[in-house]
Design an enzyme around this catalytic site. Structure first.
Site, PDB file in Angstrom:
ATOM      1  N   GLY A 169       0.923  -1.219  -0.069  1.00 56.83           N
ATOM      2  CA  GLY A 169       0.067  -0.070   0.222  1.00 56.83           C
ATOM      3  C   GLY A 169       1.046   1.425  -0.113  1.00 56.83           C
ATOM      4  O   GLY A 169       0.385   2.349  -0.425  1.00 56.83           O
ATOM      5  N   ARG A 191      14.619  -0.846   1.842  1.00 60.39           N
ATOM      6  CA  ARG A 191      14.952  -1.958   2.321  1.00 60.39           C
ATOM      7  C   ARG A 191      15.240  -2.897   1.210  1.00 60.39           C
ATOM      8  O   ARG A 191      14.995  -2.778  -0.125  1.00 60.39           O
ATOM      9  CB  ARG A 191      13.210  -2.670   2.936  1.00 60.39           C
ATOM     10  CG  ARG A 191      12.784  -1.903   3.683  1.00 60.39           C
ATOM     11  CD  ARG A 191      11.629  -2.565   4.418  1.00 60.39           C
ATOM     12  NE  ARG A 191      10.451  -3.274   3.550  1.00 60.39           N
ATOM     13  CZ  ARG A 191       9.334  -3.684   3.985  1.00 60.39           C
ATOM     14  NH1 ARG A 191       9.115  -3.731   5.372  1.00 60.39           N
ATOM     15  NH2 ARG A 191       8.318  -4.337   3.111  1.00 60.39           N
ATOM     16  N   ASP A 210       0.423 -11.809   6.307  1.00 56.75           N
ATOM     17  CA  ASP A 210       0.883 -10.822   5.352  1.00 56.75           C
ATOM     18  C   ASP A 210       2.288 -10.125   5.596  1.00 56.75           C
ATOM     19  O   ASP A 210       2.971  -9.710   4.897  1.00 56.75           O
ATOM     20  CB  ASP A 210      -0.177  -9.720   5.373  1.00 56.75           C
ATOM     21  CG  ASP A 210      -0.565  -9.034   6.495  1.00 56.75           C
ATOM     22  OD1 ASP A 210      -0.835  -9.611   7.260  1.00 56.75           O
ATOM     23  OD2 ASP A 210      -0.463  -7.847   6.510  1.00 56.75           O
ATOM     24  N   ASN A 211       2.704 -10.640   7.060  1.00 58.66           N
ATOM     25  CA  ASN A 211       4.021 -10.296   7.608  1.00 58.66           C
ATOM     26  C   ASN A 211       4.988 -11.160   7.536  1.00 58.66           C
ATOM     27  O   ASN A 211       6.217 -11.204   8.220  1.00 58.66           O
ATOM     28  CB  ASN A 211       3.894  -9.664   8.641  1.00 58.66           C
ATOM     29  CG  ASN A 211       3.213  -8.121   8.745  1.00 58.66           C
ATOM     30  OD1 ASN A 211       3.133  -7.446   7.672  1.00 58.66           O
ATOM     31  ND2 ASN A 211       2.451  -7.532  10.004  1.00 58.66           N
TER      32      ASN A 211
HETATM   33  P1  AMP Z   1       1.027  -3.453   8.419  1.00 57.46           P
HETATM   34  O1  AMP Z   1       0.299  -3.517   9.309  1.00 57.46           O
HETATM   35  O2  AMP Z   1       2.090  -2.495   8.317  1.00 57.46           O
HETATM   36  O3  AMP Z   1       1.809  -4.787   8.215  1.00 57.46           O
HETATM   37  O4  AMP Z   1       0.391  -3.220   6.979  1.00 57.46           O
HETATM   38  C1  AMP Z   1      -0.863  -4.107   6.496  1.00 57.46           C
HETATM   39  C2  AMP Z   1      -1.577  -3.409   5.054  1.00 57.46           C
HETATM   40  O5  AMP Z   1      -1.812  -2.211   5.274  1.00 57.46           O
HETATM   41  C3  AMP Z   1      -0.357  -3.590   4.227  1.00 57.46           C
HETATM   42  O6  AMP Z   1      -1.032  -3.761   3.022  1.00 57.46           O
HETATM   43  C4  AMP Z   1       0.201  -2.262   4.177  1.00 57.46           C
HETATM   44  O7  AMP Z   1       0.696  -1.880   2.768  1.00 57.46           O
HETATM   45  C5  AMP Z   1      -1.045  -1.296   4.485  1.00 57.46           C
HETATM   46  N1  AMP Z   1      -0.666  -0.026   5.149  1.00 57.46           N
HETATM   47  C6  AMP Z   1      -0.176   0.183   6.188  1.00 57.46           C
HETATM   48  N2  AMP Z   1       0.248   1.447   6.357  1.00 57.46           N
HETATM   49  C7  AMP Z   1      -0.391   2.046   5.203  1.00 57.46           C
HETATM   50  C8  AMP Z   1      -0.268   3.594   4.723  1.00 57.46           C
HETATM   51  N3  AMP Z   1       0.096   4.542   5.729  1.00 57.46           N
HETATM   52  N4  AMP Z   1      -0.768   3.616   3.439  1.00 57.46           N
HETATM   53  C9  AMP Z   1      -1.260   2.777   2.859  1.00 57.46           C
HETATM   54  N5  AMP Z   1      -1.312   1.453   3.028  1.00 57.46           N
HETATM   55  C10 AMP Z   1      -0.754   1.230   4.345  1.00 57.46           C
HETATM   56 MG    MG Z   2       3.187  -5.594   6.724  1.00 63.99          MG
END
Ligand code: AMP
Ligand code: MG
Length: 498
Positions: A99, A189, A265-266
């Site tokens: 995202g 990264r 997803d992580n």
């Molecule tokens: P995360 O919790 O950081 O692993 O993110 C979960 C999902 O939300 C992933 O698909 C990220 O790309 C998306 N995501 C998290 N923060 C943002 C942001 N500020 N803008 C766009 N996508 C985000």
């Molecule tokens: Mg993530």
């Protein structure tokens, strides 16, 4: 005109291997860019992985800032954002994706030995703007979370734990709204691949089984070609991922690292630590420790991490189901292999940390008693192991005794058993020092560096990075980074907001 061969900073043009998968897998797009980017931190070690000279003068730093802010869109090799999905806290979350991340491309690694034998490094910007997978997000990342990811990636690597790397950190006056308005930052990264369990889940759960098969074949051809010769390649791959994920989580447990958000997803398909959010290193040992305030049930606490990763691997097996020849019992047997693989890796790591790398009967009980004692005394995880090496003979260091003040008799009894074990063939203090880090990225150290960085001073972050590069050394200049948190330091309380 000749076709271009050069990218930026003297690097050869990268490949985009994921393009071969087909358009269902990604969107080609340029990073959004940021105003007035400043290069704040560079990992010289990571730069060398790409064959890059770390920037030495203002002109080179300005060039890096532009490139790694995503301000130099390259029409000849567009960036990609990829689609994935995932289970978050045990629930199906549907489609997700990069995202706020842009994959610039895959660059040849001059030294594959530095890259677990892989020939290329994928280079990805995180925080570089919205993509079609941003949902309600702004595509941005703030300085505090970017600095934490940058520092911890490099810290974990130098601890010898598989992890994505961080090349550099760029920030910008661009305002980002979270609980308060914060500065935007972008971390670059590196990893052989950023493909997650969630990539497989996306194509399985949306019924795109041709694409799922293509992903499997592409992954195997690129990263584990010998699985192609197995009678059931999908099962062979599952077995590999089970094995390396078990080894990864054992390494986390042994060093006291809590990832914080072990959603599918992580979880990296390579078994590397990926996506640093509300992570933490345990100080005073509590098995229920989690730094993530959004995780009220402790699903991803220190104690629960192995089970959480095992759960994620069941989700991977379910995603691979359409491609598996094996019956349910064989798949289950492969998944059940996680327990043994984890136990073996965990026992080996803890035994080495206790100077018992050459096993003897009774070692497991001695190790278990030590962990229980650490818990009972709420002793500092990192410091207690490190100081123990000094207690094999002669007087016991006061700093070690102090950790166990609340259960001194039990500690003395345990120490007597352990000393006897050391006499009967222990590894000795030097060997113990090589596996017991003196310095990990404790929360209070990160917070100190963040507070300074937020007021424009990156010297503390740089000093911390320098210390994290030699976590096992007894360098007096780094003594301040080896201390446990001061008694009045607030505990890690982090949310997913980043
Ligand atoms: P995360 O919790 O950081 O692993 O993110 C979960 C999902 O939300 C992933 O698909 C990220 O790309 C998306 N995501 C998290 N923060 C943002 C942001 N500020 N803008 C766009 N996508 C985000
Ligand atoms: Mg993530």
């Amino acid at each position: 005109m000749d076709a271009r061969t050069q990218w930026a900073l003297g690097l050869a043009l990268p490949q985009q291997p994921m393009r071969a998968l087909g358009h269902e897998f990604y969107t080609e797009l340029a990073p959004q860019g940021v105003p007035q980017p400043t290069l704040r931190l560079v990992s010289d070690d990571a730069a060398r992985l790409l064959g890059l000279q770390p920037p030495r003068d203002a002109a080179a730093r300005a060039e890096w800032a532009e490139v790694f802010a995503g301000n130099r869109a390259d029409p000849d090799c567009p960036a990609l954002a990829t689609v994935y999905a995932g289970h978050q806290f045990g629930n199906w979350a549907g489609q997700l994706g990069d995202g706020r991340a842009h994959l610039l491309g895959s660059f040849a690694a001059p030294d594959a030995a530095q890259n677990a034998g892989h020939a290329d490094w994928d280079v990805q910007l995180k925080g570089s703007g919205r993509t079609p997978y941003a949902r309600f997000g702004d595509g941005r990342a703030v300085l505090r979370s970017s600095l934490r990811e940058f520092l911890c990636s490099e810290a974990m690597w130098h601890l010898g734990i598989p992890t994505t790397r961080a090349l550099c950190l760029v920030d910008s006056p661009l305002a980002v709204q979270r609980e308060r308005v914060e500065r935007a930052a972008i971390v670059t990264r590196l990893a052989p691949s950023f493909v997650r369990v969630g990539h497989f889940e996306h194509f399985a759960h949306s019924g795109q089984h041709d694409a799922l098969r293509r992903l499997l074949q592409w992954w195997i051809a690129r990263f584990e070609p010998d699985c192609a010769d197995a009678d059931d390649p999908a099962l062979a791959l599952l077995q590999r991922v089970v094995q390396r994920s078990a080894e990864l989580v054992a390494a986390w447990q042994a060093v006291g690292f809590v990832h914080g958000v072990l959603n599918t997803d992580n979880l990296s398909m390579l078994g590397w630590t990926l996506d640093y959010g509300p992570f933490g290193f345990v100080d005073a040992f509590d098995p229920d420790y989690t730094p993530n305030t959004s995780d009220r049930d402790g699903r991803y606490s220190w104690r629960n991490q192995p089970a959480a990763v095992h759960w994620d691997l069941h989700a991977l097996a379910a995603a691979l189901r359409p491609l598996l020849d094996a019956d349910a019992a064989r798949v289950r047997a492969v998944l059940d292999g996680f327990g043994d693989a984890f136990e073996r890796a965990w026992r080996q790591r803890i035994a080495a940390r206790l100077g018992m790398a050459r096993p003897q009967p009774g070692d497991d009980a001695l190790a278990r008693a030590w962990i229980e004692l650490l818990h009972r005394a709420r002793a500092d995880w990192t410091l207690s192991f490190r100081l123990l090496a000094r207690a094999a003979e002669g007087p016991v260091p006061d700093a070690l005794r102090a950790q166990f003040a609340s259960c001194a008799p039990e500690f003395d009894a345990w120490l007597q058993r352990w000393r006897a074990r050391q006499h009967a063939g222990g590894d000795g203090p030097d060997a113990m020092d090589r596996v017991n880090p003196r310095i990990v990225l404790r929360h209070h150290l990160a917070q100190h560096a963040i507070a300074a960085a937020e007021s424009g001073d990156f010297a503390p972050a740089q000093a911390l990075l320098d210390a994290l590069r030699t976590p096992f050394a007894d360098n007096q200049a780094h003594a301040a980074f080896a201390a446990p948190p001061p008694a009045d330091a607030p505990p890690a309380a982090l949310s997913c907001s980043s």
